[in-house]
Design a protein around this motif. Sequence first.
Motif, PDB file in Angstrom:
ATOM      1  N   ASN A  52      35.065  28.147  14.409  1.00 29.28           N
ATOM      2  CA  ASN A  52      34.261  26.936  14.575  1.00 29.28           C
ATOM      3  C   ASN A  52      32.943  27.225  15.290  1.00 29.28           C
ATOM      4  N   LYS A  53      32.323  28.370  14.976  1.00 28.42           N
ATOM      5  CA  LYS A  53      31.038  28.726  15.572  1.00 28.42           C
ATOM      6  C   LYS A  53      29.945  28.706  14.508  1.00 28.42           C
ATOM      7  N   ILE A  54      28.777  28.212  14.886  1.00 22.29           N
ATOM      8  CA  ILE A  54      27.634  28.175  13.973  1.00 22.29           C
ATOM      9  C   ILE A  54      27.064  29.583  13.801  1.00 22.29           C
ATOM     10  N   ILE A  55      26.753  29.937  12.553  1.00 25.08           N
ATOM     11  CA  ILE A  55      26.115  31.221  12.259  1.00 25.08           C
ATOM     12  C   ILE A  55      24.639  30.953  12.014  1.00 25.08           C
ATOM     13  N   PHE A 109      20.810  32.937  11.875  1.00 23.59           N
ATOM     14  CA  PHE A 109      19.950  34.123  11.928  1.00 23.59           C
ATOM     15  C   PHE A 109      18.585  33.770  11.340  1.00 23.59           C
ATOM     16  N   SER A 110      17.551  33.861  12.164  1.00 28.62           N
ATOM     17  CA  SER A 110      16.194  33.677  11.657  1.00 28.62           C
ATOM     18  C   SER A 110      15.739  34.914  10.891  1.00 28.62           C
ATOM     19  N   ASP A 111      16.323  36.034  11.215  1.00 26.03           N
ATOM     20  CA  ASP A 111      16.012  37.299  10.534  1.00 26.03           C
ATOM     21  C   ASP A 111      17.329  37.974  10.184  1.00 26.03           C
ATOM     22  N   ILE A 112      17.588  38.166   8.875  1.00 22.02           N
ATOM     23  CA  ILE A 112      18.847  38.749   8.414  1.00 22.02           C
ATOM     24  C   ILE A 112      19.060  40.149   9.003  1.00 22.02           C
ATOM     25  N   GLU A 113      17.961  40.818   9.352  1.00 29.77           N
ATOM     26  CA  GLU A 113      18.073  42.164   9.939  1.00 29.77           C
ATOM     27  C   GLU A 113      18.864  42.154  11.245  1.00 29.77           C
ATOM     28  N   ASP A 114      18.994  40.971  11.859  1.00 31.70           N
ATOM     29  CA  ASP A 114      19.711  40.875  13.136  1.00 31.70           C
ATOM     30  C   ASP A 114      21.220  40.823  12.955  1.00 31.70           C
ATOM     31  N   ILE A 115      21.711  40.727  11.693  1.00 32.48           N
ATOM     32  CA  ILE A 115      23.163  40.683  11.454  1.00 32.48           C
ATOM     33  C   ILE A 115      23.757  42.043  11.829  1.00 32.48           C
ATOM     34  N   CYS A 155      32.272  25.133   4.620  1.00 33.87           N
ATOM     35  CA  CYS A 155      31.081  25.227   5.462  1.00 33.87           C
ATOM     36  C   CYS A 155      29.878  24.595   4.757  1.00 33.87           C
ATOM     37  N   LEU A 156      28.865  24.292   5.559  1.00 33.02           N
ATOM     38  CA  LEU A 156      27.588  23.777   5.084  1.00 33.02           C
ATOM     39  C   LEU A 156      26.549  24.863   5.359  1.00 33.02           C
ATOM     40  N   GLY A 157      26.017  25.477   4.296  1.00 30.59           N
ATOM     41  CA  GLY A 157      25.137  26.622   4.469  1.00 30.59           C
ATOM     42  C   GLY A 157      23.723  26.385   3.974  1.00 30.59           C
ATOM     43  N   PHE A 195      21.583  29.907   7.927  1.00 29.89           N
ATOM     44  CA  PHE A 195      22.168  28.958   8.888  1.00 29.89           C
ATOM     45  C   PHE A 195      23.437  28.392   8.257  1.00 29.89           C
ATOM     46  N   ILE A 196      24.587  28.552   8.907  1.00 32.55           N
ATOM     47  CA  ILE A 196      25.871  28.083   8.364  1.00 32.55           C
ATOM     48  C   ILE A 196      26.625  27.312   9.442  1.00 32.55           C
TER      49      ILE A 196
END
Length: 447
Positions: free
Chosen positions: A4-7, A9-15, A46-48, A33-34
């Motif tokens: 139940n945590k929001i995902i 990332f403004s930059d996918i490189e941070d994954i 989820c809502l992505g 944003f998910i």
Amino acid sequence: MENNKIICFSDIEDIPDEMTKKIILNQRIKSLFIIPLFVKNIYYGCLGFDVWGNYREWLEVDVNFLQSIARILCSTIANDMAKKSMNFERIQYCTMFDSINAGIYVSDIENYKILYANKFIKDIYGREPIGELCYKVLHNKDYPCIFCTNQIIKETKDKPYIWEHYNTFVNKYFEITNKIIRWRDGRDVRFEYMCEMSKYKQVQTELLMEKEAIKSLEAKLKKTNEKLQILSQSTITALSELLEQKDSYTASHQTNVANLSCAIAKEMKLPEEQIKGIKVAALLHDIGKIAIPLDILNKPRNLTDNEFNLIKEHVQNGFEVIKTLDFSWPIAKIILQHHERMNGSGYPNGLRNNEILIEAKILAVADTIDAMSSHRPYRPARGLGEAMAEVLKHSNVLYDSEVVKACLSVLMKENKKNKVITQKNFQYASNHSEINKINKNIVCYNI
């Protein structure tokens, strides 16, 4: 996701996970944003949202907006689950009542139509009685029975009324238990349990168990109705919060219109249940403006024709949003009609007179009063007096005359109590004889 945590990332490189990062990068996604969707601690999906080509900084206003949408989705899922649960319970109770060797039926206490009958009733009278008149089916009469107990159980209300009766139509003695119960649409109805006297001793123990089952049914139906009311209120709150995040004026305007609409409806002596529906419709009547750009909603000068046509789409937008929600009142239809006018000059469908719901007619007047008496970016507030004069001027042309009369009475009563109309605006309004007539016979009234 299932924690139940929001995902975000403004930059996918941070994954951190390289494999996940590679899969997403191959799709040319730059930002992600998910929001997971949980209902009663159960994960439903989820809502992505993702952004291609460019990077996006997920601002707090974005997060709040997307979370509001997620809450609406979760509320809708929970509402659907509750409805399915109710239907399952209803089937169980019908099966249980069909197994009872005694007659059980429910009828409308006002028009005598049978709403439910168990298998015993159908078998002993040899027909499907639902929708027919109880005195016709059970006693073969063309008029209500002189021994009908409807008035008695109306007066005893929560207490069961037990009596004996010989039915000449089927030549049987019955011990009958009547009681008022609350039907699933909220109205009071007649519940009847009829047991053949010849078998009374044999089924005495079963009778006690069945009465307990009735109590249990009433308690469960009451609890289920309470759950549905909570879910409906949660949906209304979530939608209001969503609109307030975009335009605080529209949100407060909806509250003002709700208060005035309810006061008008009370002045017109509409039923309490209808007034509840008017309140819900008023609290949501401008929800369609969520699809209108904010720079148009708050434009500090006159709108162009194209911009005004876009504004007019908010009633259809609101109808589309609300029509999928399960309310006990025609909320979506009221929202669709609240800009219709008596002479057919309104929108979106140019309805006239009785084609317009009374609830929508009330919202039209309350909406006009609050809009004119409130400050907007493109004009200062005109005051309640001028607003009252405006609706009176167009009474029975644009606005329903009975609604206008009730509205003016409400506002003048409130002015007697709290002086909500300035002296200047009061003089403006007092030029109209109808307002003076109402003003002469006023006691304090609390909106």
